[in-house]
Every structure is written in structure tokens, then in C-alpha cells.
Design a protein around this motif. Sequence first.
Motif, PDB file in Angstrom:
ATOM      1  N   VAL A   6      -3.069   1.940  -2.849  1.00  0.00           N
ATOM      2  CA  VAL A   6      -2.501   2.953  -1.961  1.00  0.00           C
ATOM      3  C   VAL A   6      -2.961   2.722  -0.524  1.00  0.00           C
ATOM      4  O   VAL A   6      -2.214   2.954   0.423  1.00  0.00           O
ATOM      5  N   PHE A   7      -4.169   2.232  -0.355  1.00  0.00           N
ATOM      6  CA  PHE A   7      -4.726   2.022   0.978  1.00  0.00           C
ATOM      7  C   PHE A   7      -4.483   0.617   1.527  1.00  0.00           C
ATOM      8  O   PHE A   7      -4.815   0.347   2.682  1.00  0.00           O
ATOM      9  N   LEU A   8      -3.926  -0.278   0.739  1.00  0.00           N
ATOM     10  CA  LEU A   8      -3.678  -1.648   1.209  1.00  0.00           C
ATOM     11  C   LEU A   8      -2.750  -1.710   2.420  1.00  0.00           C
ATOM     12  O   LEU A   8      -2.978  -2.525   3.315  1.00  0.00           O
ATOM     13  N   PRO A   9      -1.691  -0.894   2.499  1.00  0.00           N
ATOM     14  CA  PRO A   9      -0.865  -0.954   3.712  1.00  0.00           C
ATOM     15  C   PRO A   9      -1.646  -0.655   4.992  1.00  0.00           C
ATOM     16  O   PRO A   9      -1.330  -1.203   6.049  1.00  0.00           O
ATOM     17  N   LEU A  10      -2.677   0.161   4.909  1.00  0.00           N
ATOM     18  CA  LEU A  10      -3.505   0.418   6.091  1.00  0.00           C
ATOM     19  C   LEU A  10      -4.286  -0.818   6.498  1.00  0.00           C
ATOM     20  O   LEU A  10      -4.476  -1.076   7.684  1.00  0.00           O
ATOM     21  N   THR A  11      -4.757  -1.597   5.526  1.00  0.00           N
ATOM     22  CA  THR A  11      -5.494  -2.813   5.864  1.00  0.00           C
ATOM     23  C   THR A  11      -4.567  -3.851   6.493  1.00  0.00           C
ATOM     24  O   THR A  11      -5.028  -4.692   7.252  1.00  0.00           O
ATOM     25  N   LEU A  20      -2.553 -11.311  -2.113  1.00  0.00           N
ATOM     26  CA  LEU A  20      -2.116 -10.427  -3.180  1.00  0.00           C
ATOM     27  C   LEU A  20      -1.449 -11.271  -4.251  1.00  0.00           C
ATOM     28  O   LEU A  20      -0.692 -12.187  -3.942  1.00  0.00           O
ATOM     29  N   SER A  21      -1.712 -10.929  -5.509  1.00  0.00           N
ATOM     30  CA  SER A  21      -1.105 -11.679  -6.592  1.00  0.00           C
ATOM     31  C   SER A  21      -1.133 -10.856  -7.870  1.00  0.00           C
ATOM     32  O   SER A  21      -2.137 -10.222  -8.183  1.00  0.00           O
ATOM     33  N   ILE A  22      -0.017 -10.868  -8.593  1.00  0.00           N
ATOM     34  CA  ILE A  22       0.058 -10.267  -9.915  1.00  0.00           C
ATOM     35  C   ILE A  22       1.254 -10.878 -10.626  1.00  0.00           C
ATOM     36  O   ILE A  22       2.328 -11.046 -10.035  1.00  0.00           O
ATOM     37  N   TYR A  23       1.074 -11.226 -11.875  1.00  0.00           N
ATOM     38  CA  TYR A  23       2.132 -11.765 -12.734  1.00  0.00           C
ATOM     39  C   TYR A  23       2.827 -12.995 -12.151  1.00  0.00           C
ATOM     40  O   TYR A  23       3.983 -13.251 -12.428  1.00  0.00           O
ATOM     41  N   GLY A  24       2.157 -13.759 -11.322  1.00  0.00           N
ATOM     42  CA  GLY A  24       2.749 -14.956 -10.747  1.00  0.00           C
ATOM     43  C   GLY A  24       3.416 -14.733  -9.409  1.00  0.00           C
ATOM     44  O   GLY A  24       3.856 -15.672  -8.758  1.00  0.00           O
ATOM     45  N   ILE A  25       3.503 -13.488  -8.960  1.00  0.00           N
ATOM     46  CA  ILE A  25       4.042 -13.184  -7.644  1.00  0.00           C
ATOM     47  C   ILE A  25       2.874 -13.223  -6.675  1.00  0.00           C
ATOM     48  O   ILE A  25       1.865 -12.558  -6.884  1.00  0.00           O
ATOM     49  N   GLU A  26       3.010 -13.996  -5.614  1.00  0.00           N
ATOM     50  CA  GLU A  26       1.917 -14.144  -4.660  1.00  0.00           C
ATOM     51  C   GLU A  26       2.417 -13.859  -3.258  1.00  0.00           C
ATOM     52  O   GLU A  26       3.564 -14.154  -2.918  1.00  0.00           O
ATOM     53  N   SER A  27       1.541 -13.288  -2.447  1.00  0.00           N
ATOM     54  CA  SER A  27       1.871 -13.021  -1.057  1.00  0.00           C
ATOM     55  C   SER A  27       0.585 -12.998  -0.249  1.00  0.00           C
ATOM     56  O   SER A  27      -0.463 -12.593  -0.739  1.00  0.00           O
ATOM     57  N   THR A  28       0.685 -13.428   0.985  1.00  0.00           N
ATOM     58  CA  THR A  28      -0.457 -13.342   1.890  1.00  0.00           C
ATOM     59  C   THR A  28      -0.217 -12.286   2.956  1.00  0.00           C
ATOM     60  O   THR A  28      -1.078 -12.064   3.797  1.00  0.00           O
ATOM     61  N   GLN A  29       0.942 -11.651   2.924  1.00  0.00           N
ATOM     62  CA  GLN A  29       1.261 -10.609   3.896  1.00  0.00           C
ATOM     63  C   GLN A  29       1.646  -9.332   3.160  1.00  0.00           C
ATOM     64  O   GLN A  29       2.498  -9.344   2.274  1.00  0.00           O
ATOM     65  N   ILE A  30       1.041  -8.238   3.561  1.00  0.00           N
ATOM     66  CA  ILE A  30       1.302  -6.962   2.901  1.00  0.00           C
ATOM     67  C   ILE A  30       2.708  -6.473   3.188  1.00  0.00           C
ATOM     68  O   ILE A  30       3.372  -5.909   2.323  1.00  0.00           O
ATOM     69  N   TYR A  31       3.187  -6.688   4.388  1.00  0.00           N
ATOM     70  CA  TYR A  31       4.489  -6.151   4.792  1.00  0.00           C
ATOM     71  C   TYR A  31       5.643  -7.117   4.569  1.00  0.00           C
ATOM     72  O   TYR A  31       6.628  -7.091   5.281  1.00  0.00           O
ATOM     73  N   SER A  32       5.530  -7.961   3.567  1.00  0.00           N
ATOM     74  CA  SER A  32       6.644  -8.817   3.151  1.00  0.00           C
ATOM     75  C   SER A  32       7.248  -8.191   1.894  1.00  0.00           C
ATOM     76  O   SER A  32       6.629  -7.346   1.258  1.00  0.00           O
ATOM     77  N   PHE A  37       6.297  -5.317  -3.115  1.00  0.00           N
ATOM     78  CA  PHE A  37       6.552  -5.273  -4.557  1.00  0.00           C
ATOM     79  C   PHE A  37       5.245  -5.293  -5.341  1.00  0.00           C
ATOM     80  O   PHE A  37       5.067  -4.530  -6.288  1.00  0.00           O
ATOM     81  N   ILE A  38       4.302  -6.138  -4.935  1.00  0.00           N
ATOM     82  CA  ILE A  38       3.003  -6.216  -5.606  1.00  0.00           C
ATOM     83  C   ILE A  38       2.259  -4.890  -5.472  1.00  0.00           C
ATOM     84  O   ILE A  38       1.705  -4.370  -6.445  1.00  0.00           O
TER      85      ILE A  38
END
Length: 116
Positions: A6-11, A20-32, A37-38
Motif C-alpha cells: 500500500v505504501f510502495l507508491p509513496l516510495t 518488484l517481482s511476482i509470478y515472473g512479472i518484473e518491474s523496476t518502476q512503480i508507476y509502470s 499490476f504487481i
Amino acid sequence: MGTIAVFLPLTGLFSNNTNLSIYGIESTQIYSPAGIFIISILVFKGIVAYGLWFEQEWAPKAATADAGLGIAICMIMMCIIPFTVDNFNFTIRLELVPLYFYFQKMRQIQNVWEAI
């Protein structure tokens, strides 16, 4: 993890690089799209955990949906995405093993929970 999500968008306001990664979905940017989705998956998992912890009526159905969603995402990331996206390698998602047992257990619990 659901509470932290819940607080990740603030970071994301202060950091440009968050892994960020879960179930094979990876991202290095929160606002993508992948990052959002993650985070939404993690928040949903937090809601399900809250429901199971406090024995809410809706919790077993939500947990079954959570497990089914996880299995579906893993299967898509394992079987479809590698053949449709360039520079994406095929990997066997080992998360499927505990997700299967989680799904089965939640179906059993759902039957018992509804009988009470």
C-alpha cells in the motif's frame, strides 16, 4: 507484504529504481503498468491474508480466487509470454507447486467454512 504494498507508491516518488517481482512479472518502476499490476496483486494478497487471519466469511472464496489468479499468471508468464515477446526467455515457474497446494487447501477450507 500486502501492507507494505500500500505504501510502495509513496516510495516511487522518492526513488526511480525499485525492484518488484511476482509470478515472473518484473518491474523496476512503480508507476509502470507492470509495477502497478504487481502492487495490486500484493494488495489483494494482503486483503486475503487479513480475511483468513480474522476468519471472515468471504476469505476462503477470495483465497481460492487468489490461488487461481496466481496459477493463471504463472501459466501465462511461462507458456505464452516467452513466445510472444522478444528478449524473453522461457523459465519454469516453480511457484506453481505451492500455488497448487494452496488452491487445494483453500477449496477444502471453503467447504468446511461454508458448512459452519
